[in-house]
Every structure is written in C-alpha cells, then in structure tokens.
Scaffold this motif. Structure first.
Motif, PDB file in Angstrom:
ATOM      1  N   ILE A  14       0.901  -0.965   0.310  1.00 55.32           N
ATOM      2  CA  ILE A  14      -0.344  -0.056   0.154  1.00 55.32           C
ATOM      3  C   ILE A  14       0.748   1.571   0.516  1.00 55.32           C
ATOM      4  N   PRO A  15       0.086   2.470  -0.657  1.00 56.89           N
ATOM      5  CA  PRO A  15       0.789   3.216  -0.355  1.00 56.89           C
ATOM      6  C   PRO A  15       1.125   4.304   1.506  1.00 56.89           C
ATOM      7  N   VAL A  16       2.733   4.403   1.964  1.00 61.16           N
ATOM      8  CA  VAL A  16       2.922   4.616   3.032  1.00 61.16           C
ATOM      9  C   VAL A  16       1.589   5.497   3.434  1.00 61.16           C
ATOM     10  N   PRO A  17       0.580   5.054   4.536  1.00 65.78           N
ATOM     11  CA  PRO A  17      -0.587   6.477   5.170  1.00 65.78           C
ATOM     12  C   PRO A  17       0.225   7.248   5.888  1.00 65.78           C
ATOM     13  N   ARG A  18       0.181   8.504   6.221  1.00 62.68           N
ATOM     14  CA  ARG A  18       0.295   9.323   6.177  1.00 62.68           C
ATOM     15  C   ARG A  18       1.038   8.900   7.865  1.00 62.68           C
ATOM     16  N   GLU A  19       0.051   8.462   9.000  1.00 65.49           N
ATOM     17  CA  GLU A  19       0.346   8.660  10.070  1.00 65.49           C
ATOM     18  C   GLU A  19       2.122   8.041  10.140  1.00 65.49           C
ATOM     19  N   PHE A  63      -5.994   0.772   8.642  1.00 70.97           N
ATOM     20  CA  PHE A  63      -6.500   1.349   7.423  1.00 70.97           C
ATOM     21  C   PHE A  63      -7.343   0.694   6.565  1.00 70.97           C
ATOM     22  N   ALA A  91       5.037  11.069   6.153  1.00 74.86           N
ATOM     23  CA  ALA A  91       4.530  12.174   4.701  1.00 74.86           C
ATOM     24  C   ALA A  91       4.841  11.719   3.456  1.00 74.86           C
ATOM     25  N   GLY A  92       6.184  10.980   3.571  1.00 75.09           N
ATOM     26  CA  GLY A  92       7.018  10.946   1.944  1.00 75.09           C
ATOM     27  C   GLY A  92       6.345   9.774   1.001  1.00 75.09           C
ATOM     28  N   CYS A  93       6.981  10.198   0.050  1.00 70.96           N
ATOM     29  CA  CYS A  93       6.778   8.702  -1.273  1.00 70.96           C
ATOM     30  C   CYS A  93       7.176   7.186  -0.312  1.00 70.96           C
TER      31      CYS A  93
END
Lengths: 379, 78
Positions: free
Chosen positions: B35-40, B78, B43-45
C-alpha cells in the motif's frame, strides 16, 4: 488492465511504434560510436537522428548539443553540479522537484546561497518578487517548466527575458512538459534544458537528456569510455561526448527516437489539446462533489494536464489506495518528491491525490474516475 | 470509503527492500499487500506492506527468519 491516471510519473501506455523500435533495436543494434561496422553504425545513426529530433523540438539549433542521460535527475545533477560552485548564489522556486532541490542542497552545504521564489495560494509563481532575490553573486535561475504536483506552468519567455536582462544562466526542468508544451531555447534564452524521455515524450524509461546552449561549458560528472581519443587521459571535451561517458542506452534511445517521430506526426499541440480536454472533463465532473479541494490554477490551459486534490480530511494515501483496489484507477498520493510545494500548500500531512492524463486516456476512463470520486466522497 | 481495519504495517527504507519483501511473501504465501505509506507513519513517498493485525506475530517471525531489511512494524487502522 486498470485505468492509468499517473502519467505525470510516467506515461505507461506508449505508441506501438516505440515498443516495436525497442524490440527491433535489441535485435540488431550494436554499440554506438564503438566500431564502424554496420551494427555499431545502426546505433549511431538512430541516436544521431534522435538528437536531431530533440534539437528541433526544443529550438536548440545544434543536435551535437544534446547529450543523453538516463533521466531528468541525471541531467539536472549534471547541470547544477557542473555549472556552479560554492561561492555562487542561485535562485530557484518552491515548485521544484527533489531532482533540482537535492543537488542544490548539496551545493548549499558547501557554501552556496540558494533563494526560493514562493508561490501564491493557487501555486502560481510569485514572479513579481524575482528581482528582490538578485544579488551581486547571483549566477542563475533554475526553474521547472511545470509543477509535477499542481501542473501549473511557468512562463519561460518571461523568465528567460528576466535572466537575459540580469545576465543569469537559465536552467529549465522540462520533465513535465517536454513533448506537450512548446519550448524554444533560443527565443526563450534557455541555457540548459533538462528532460526525461518517459513522460510526455512517450519514450522508454531510462532515457532523458540535457540540451546545452552552444558555447556553455559544463564540467562532466562522469568520465570514461567514449569510443574516441582513447589515449587521452582526460575525457573528451566536445559535446555531446563530454557528457556521455560510457555506453548509451541505445535500445531506449531507439524507442525515444520512434516516440519523437510519433510526437512530430501527431503534433504536440494536438496532444496537449486532448490531454487538457480530458482534464477539463474531469474537473467539470467533480466540481459538484462536496468536500473536494483542488490545488493549482485551473483558469488557464497553458498548463500540464494534472489535477491535484483531496477529499475532506482523508489521507491521500487512503484515497489513492481505495481508487486502486476498488476501482482499479491508478493515481499518485503522498508528497510527489515536491516537499516545498506541499509546505507551500499546507499539505505536508495529508499529501494530495494526483490525477494526470495522457494522449492514451479516454473520455470513458475519465467518466469512471469521476464516478469513483463521487462514491468515495460520500464516505 | 471502506471501513478501516486494524493492520500491521511494515515500512521499508527503500523500494528495493519492499520489493524483496513482497517477493518473499509471495513465495511463502504470507498474507498482505503493498500500500502507499499512510500519513500516520510518514508523509513522504514510499511503500508499505499491510497485513491483517492478527498476522503480526507471524509477520515478525517471518521477518526474522528471512533476515529481511525493513524499517518498522506499526499497528494502524487502514
């Protein structure tokens, strides 16, 4: 296959002629500049013709001034680290990608002074402030043609004139615009133009290049095999060899060559018009959805076909993942390697969901994306 | 949006590490997906492996047994 709307990262769908050219090159192409047999000459001819096409596309006026790199990042590193020194002052913008920012931070750590031109609340460059950054040690303006995040484009003619007036080098990152928006290095006083082959040029990944104004010398990052002047201890200084140590990605460049043919036949204006029409259809479709926040200036068509948004307070990663898993719609969440732009738009925590359109997207795909966003926004 | 569920999220220092991990998971039929890294978490790529929370212990054992390079395991909705 899903609906691919991440074309600002790479255009996944390529013209058939590009794929065929790569396959053909892998069957018959030797190493360009290494030997004079037909296999080597095949490679040299295609690569030279690719230089000609790029020189023509960007108004450079001399194919020998086009050096191939593996991507924009390599081109930008070559320009930034090869032109400037720790005693220089360089003006850049908050719109830049890390491929500009990180080489600049390296220079900064060595003593260089870097100034960042800010944006307004729509992500438009505050060109009215440009002059306030000038100093006696200012050497250059390094600027993206269009933000990879908002799609907002900068006026290269205006910025080039500013650089000419103040005797600054003008280095342009055309990663998001090459093949789509017009660039004329001579008319726009661009000294160095860096581009990648795998986005708006529809070529393979691993291709890109640096176009250098005649008479400008860039210290090469690399030295090594060149196929010429073998007994010299130094790498040859003649362009393009000066910036092309080692075997080129001939197979990839053959694909790029075909892609440039596709762009020339189709016309960058036609491509841009279609991409913008898809972007407009998308914007029209989502405008009534409550809680959608757009980032960027959509009042003009002189931009890249990118829409950056958020739904309410949802994490952009969550929205993008939901689009991918439930709807098979591929977008890009998070920070997009554009830290200053996110800081400027106050989206460091949330990120943004970026939709980016290409020649190969369809109205039906856009309709599906709009419907998906409508459903997601309902919670 | 889907109802969030508790997950064990594994983050990585590089995309290369993430791909190596995904390949090993597929080879060993380990549950989860990228998955895309969650903001928690960041915040990066970046990528992260998301597995059902009840698999956490199994994931940790697997990470140890494979000497897999990873950054952290975080429990997250998530």
């Amino acid at each position: 296959m899903g609906i691919y709307l991440d074309n600002a990262a790479t255009t996944m769908q390529k013209p058939d002629c590009v794929i065929e050219a790569v396959i053909s090159a892998m069957r018959h192409m030797g190493n360009s500049g290494r030997g004079a047999h037909e296999a080597s000459l095949d490679a040299s001819r295609v690569i030279f013709e690719a230089r000609e096409r790029l020189s023509g596309l960007f108004g450079l006026g001399n194919p020998a001034q086009v050096a191939f790199t593996s991507n924009s990042t390599e081109a930008l590193n070559t320009a930034i680290l090869g032109l400037f020194s720790p005693s220089d002052h360089i003006i850049t913008t908050v719109m830049e990608h890390n491929s500009v920012l990180r080489p600049l931070y390296r220079l900064q750590a060595q003593g260089a002074r870097i100034s960042f031109v800010p944006c307004d609340d729509k992500g438009r460059l505050r060109t009215d402030l440009l002059e306030t950054f000038l100093g006696p040690d200012t050497k250059a303006l390094i600027c993206t043609h269009a933000s990879n995040l908002t799609g907002n484009a900068n006026d290269l003619t205006f910025l080039g004139e500013f650089c000419r007036k103040h005797s600054l080098l003008f280095v342009v990152d055309a990663s998001q615009t090459a093949g789509v928006l017009p660039v004329d290095m001579k008319k726009q006083h661009i000294d160095v133009l860096c581009f990648t082959g795998h986005k708006g040029l529809y070529g393979p990944q691993g291709t890109g290049g640096i176009c250098v104004r005649e008479g400008l010398f860039i210290r090469p990052l690399k030295s090594g095999g060149s196929g010429v002047h073998t007994y010299l201890k130094e790498h040859p200084a003649q362009m393009p060899t000066a910036l092309e140590a080692g075997t080129l990605n001939g197979h990839g460049i053959a694909g790029l060559h075909a892609a440039l043919g596709f762009i020339r036949e189709t016309g960058p204006e036609t491509i841009h018009k279609k991409e913008i029409a898809l972007m407009r259809q998308f914007l029209e479709g989502i405008k009534e959805i409550p809680d959608i926040r757009l980032y960027g200036d959509y009042d003009t068509d002189e931009r890249a076909a990118v829409v950056a948004l958020n739904i309410g307070g949802y994490d952009s990663s969550e929205v993008s993942d939901e689009l991918a898993v439930t709807y098979e719609i591929y977008t890009r969440p998070g920070a997009h390697c554009a830290p200053l732009m996110h800081q400027s738009m106050n989206t460091v925590e949330q990120g943004m969901v970026r939709f980016s359109f290409s020649w190969f997207n369809t109205e039906k795909e856009v309709e599906t994306a709009v419907r998906a966003l409508c459903e997601l926004a309902k919670g | 949006m889907r109802k969030k569920e508790w997950k064990a999220i594994i983050t990585f220092r590089t995309t290369s590490d993430a791909m190596a991990f995904e390949k090993k998971c597929k080879e060993h039929t380990i549950p989860g997906r990228m998955i895309p890294v969650p903001r928690e978490i960041s915040a990066g790529c970046g990528l992260a492996w998301s597995a059902p929370l009840e698999e956490r212990v199994r994931m940790e054992e697997f990470l140890q047994s494979q000497s897999t390079a990873f950054e952290a395991i975080t429990e997250l909705l998530f």
